[in-house]
Design an enzyme around this catalytic site. Structure first.
Site, PDB file in Angstrom:
ATOM      1  N   THR A  77       0.871  -1.190   0.033  1.00 31.51           N
ATOM      2  CA  THR A  77      -0.051  -0.091   0.056  1.00 31.51           C
ATOM      3  C   THR A  77       0.918   1.358   0.200  1.00 31.51           C
ATOM      4  OG1 THR A  77      -0.295  -0.160   2.429  1.00 31.51           O
ATOM      5  CG2 THR A  77      -1.814  -1.042   1.160  1.00 31.51           C
ATOM      6  N   ASP A  78       2.175   1.143   0.045  1.00 34.13           N
ATOM      7  CA  ASP A  78       2.952   2.534   0.061  1.00 34.13           C
ATOM      8  C   ASP A  78       4.218   2.074  -0.640  1.00 34.13           C
ATOM      9  OD1 ASP A  78       1.781   4.264   2.032  1.00 34.13           O
ATOM     10  OD2 ASP A  78       1.858   2.489   3.183  1.00 34.13           O
ATOM     11  N   GLY A  79       4.932   3.386  -1.247  1.00 40.22           N
ATOM     12  CA  GLY A  79       6.116   3.067  -1.622  1.00 40.22           C
ATOM     13  C   GLY A  79       6.527   1.851  -2.944  1.00 40.22           C
ATOM     14  N   ILE A  80       7.618   1.549  -2.645  1.00 39.50           N
ATOM     15  CA  ILE A  80       8.084   0.376  -3.545  1.00 39.50           C
ATOM     16  C   ILE A  80       6.966  -0.594  -3.961  1.00 39.50           C
ATOM     17  CG2 ILE A  80       9.710  -1.318  -3.900  1.00 39.50           C
ATOM     18  CD1 ILE A  80      11.720   0.383  -2.714  1.00 39.50           C
ATOM     19  N   GLY A  81       6.253  -0.988  -2.727  1.00 41.03           N
ATOM     20  CA  GLY A  81       5.317  -2.088  -3.117  1.00 41.03           C
ATOM     21  C   GLY A  81       4.300  -1.595  -3.718  1.00 41.03           C
ATOM     22  N   TYR A 219      18.391  -2.363  11.456  1.00 41.08           N
ATOM     23  CA  TYR A 219      17.656  -2.228  10.029  1.00 41.08           C
ATOM     24  C   TYR A 219      18.833  -2.764   8.986  1.00 41.08           C
ATOM     25  CZ  TYR A 219      15.758  -0.466   5.841  1.00 41.08           C
ATOM     26  OH  TYR A 219      15.302  -0.399   4.150  1.00 41.08           O
TER      27      TYR A 219
END
Length: 310
Positions: A77-81, A219
């Site tokens: 639902t956001d960004g790269i995805g 991360y």
């Protein structure tokens, strides 16, 4: 004595000159080989670039026929995805969107259906919960002709901080989302791909997994783990006509990494990620620069898994 010394010196000089001539011939051969390699590499790169950037636009591909009717995208639902969702839908592939926020899933799925006239399904799942979610995901995916899996979901943690300040919740969230989700989702869809002898799996990692980031040390560590796992799968899974790929985009811009890169409008994210997807499917070079900060690495024809970096 003088004559003997003169003859000896002349012999030594002649021997050195002869050796230099031999060395010149060897170095000339080495130079020819190097020039040949550079020339062939340049021709190969130009040919591949033409095929990716020009020929691929002139000759349409039926990705649904080539890979399968459905694609699964985590963190959809956001960004790269979300960019991958749009790119896949534009190619006529039905999408299973997986994310933790139900309202966003409903909104993005509706937008994609209306714009591209494809089927969508949504699965609400919080990958930070770990193992319990995958049984439900597996039930939703049973019986679907899944041709492409995009393992995109990722989190950077609550805020930049020293490791002694990282909470236990963040430790397990990053491990469950950034590490465990990749093999767990692959385990669900890979058997069907192997049975059909076609498919593509794209694993999104991060340039932070290559260059450690202070204050984002966990991360970096969790994203770095994707590389050896993906590379191991590359060696195991070899099927005709499929690709395996590693991609290193810079720090992603989505709600999960807002503390790292800040917010970014999805309108700017989608076209750039559509380009990522096209290159993954069309390029088979060992390494190609996609754009500044993004590399396509270890891509080989004749295998199943495109493996990626976010």
């Amino acid at each position: 004595m003088m004559a003997v010394a003169s003859d000896s010196a002349k012999w030594v000089i002649d021997d050195i000159v002869s050796s230099l001539h031999y060395a010149e011939e060897v170095l000339s051969l080495v130079g020819i080989v190097c020039i040949g390699k550079v020339t062939l590499t340049a021709v190969w790169n130009l040919t591949s670039s033409f095929r990716v950037h020009v020929w691929s636009k002139l000759v349409p591909r039926n990705l649904k026929e080539e890979y399968g009717k459905w694609a699964v995208v985590t963190g959809a639902t956001d960004g790269i995805g979300k960019g991958y969702v749009a790119a896949l839908a534009k190619n006529g592939i039905n999408i299973v969107l997986i994310s933790r926020t139900h309202d966003k899933l409903v909104r993005v799925a509706r937008e994609i259906r209306e714009q591209y006239r494809i089927q969508t399904e949504i699965i609400q799942a919080d990958f930070a919960r770990g193992r319990p979610i995958y049984e439900d995901i597996g039930r939703h995916l049973v019986g679907k002709d899944i041709g492409i899996l995009v393992n995109n979901v990722g989190v950077a943690g609550s805020n930049p901080c020293f490791f002694e300040e990282v909470s236990e919740d963040d430790i397990w969230a990053l491990v469950n989302v950034n590490v465990a989700s990749v093999p767990a989702m692959t385990k669900i869809v890979l058997p069907g791909m192997l049975a059909r002898k076609k498919g593509a799996i794209i694993n999104i990692s991060s340039s932070a997994g290559v260059v450690p980031l202070p204050l984002f040390q966990l991360y970096s560590a969790t994203k770095a783990s994707i590389t050896p796992w993906s590379t191991g799968c590359i060696k195991e899974v070899v099927l005709g006509g499929r690709y395996k790929t590693l991609i290193r985009p810079p720090c992603p811009t989505s709600s999960s990494t807002a503390g790292c890169a800040g917010e970014q409008d999805d309108l700017h994210v989608i076209p750039q990620n559509t380009q990522h997807f096209r290159l993954i499917l069309d390029d088979d070079r060992d390494k190609v620069t996609v754009k500044p900060g993004v590399e396509l690495v270890a891509s080989e024809p004749g295998s199943l898994i495109p493996l990626v970096y976010h």
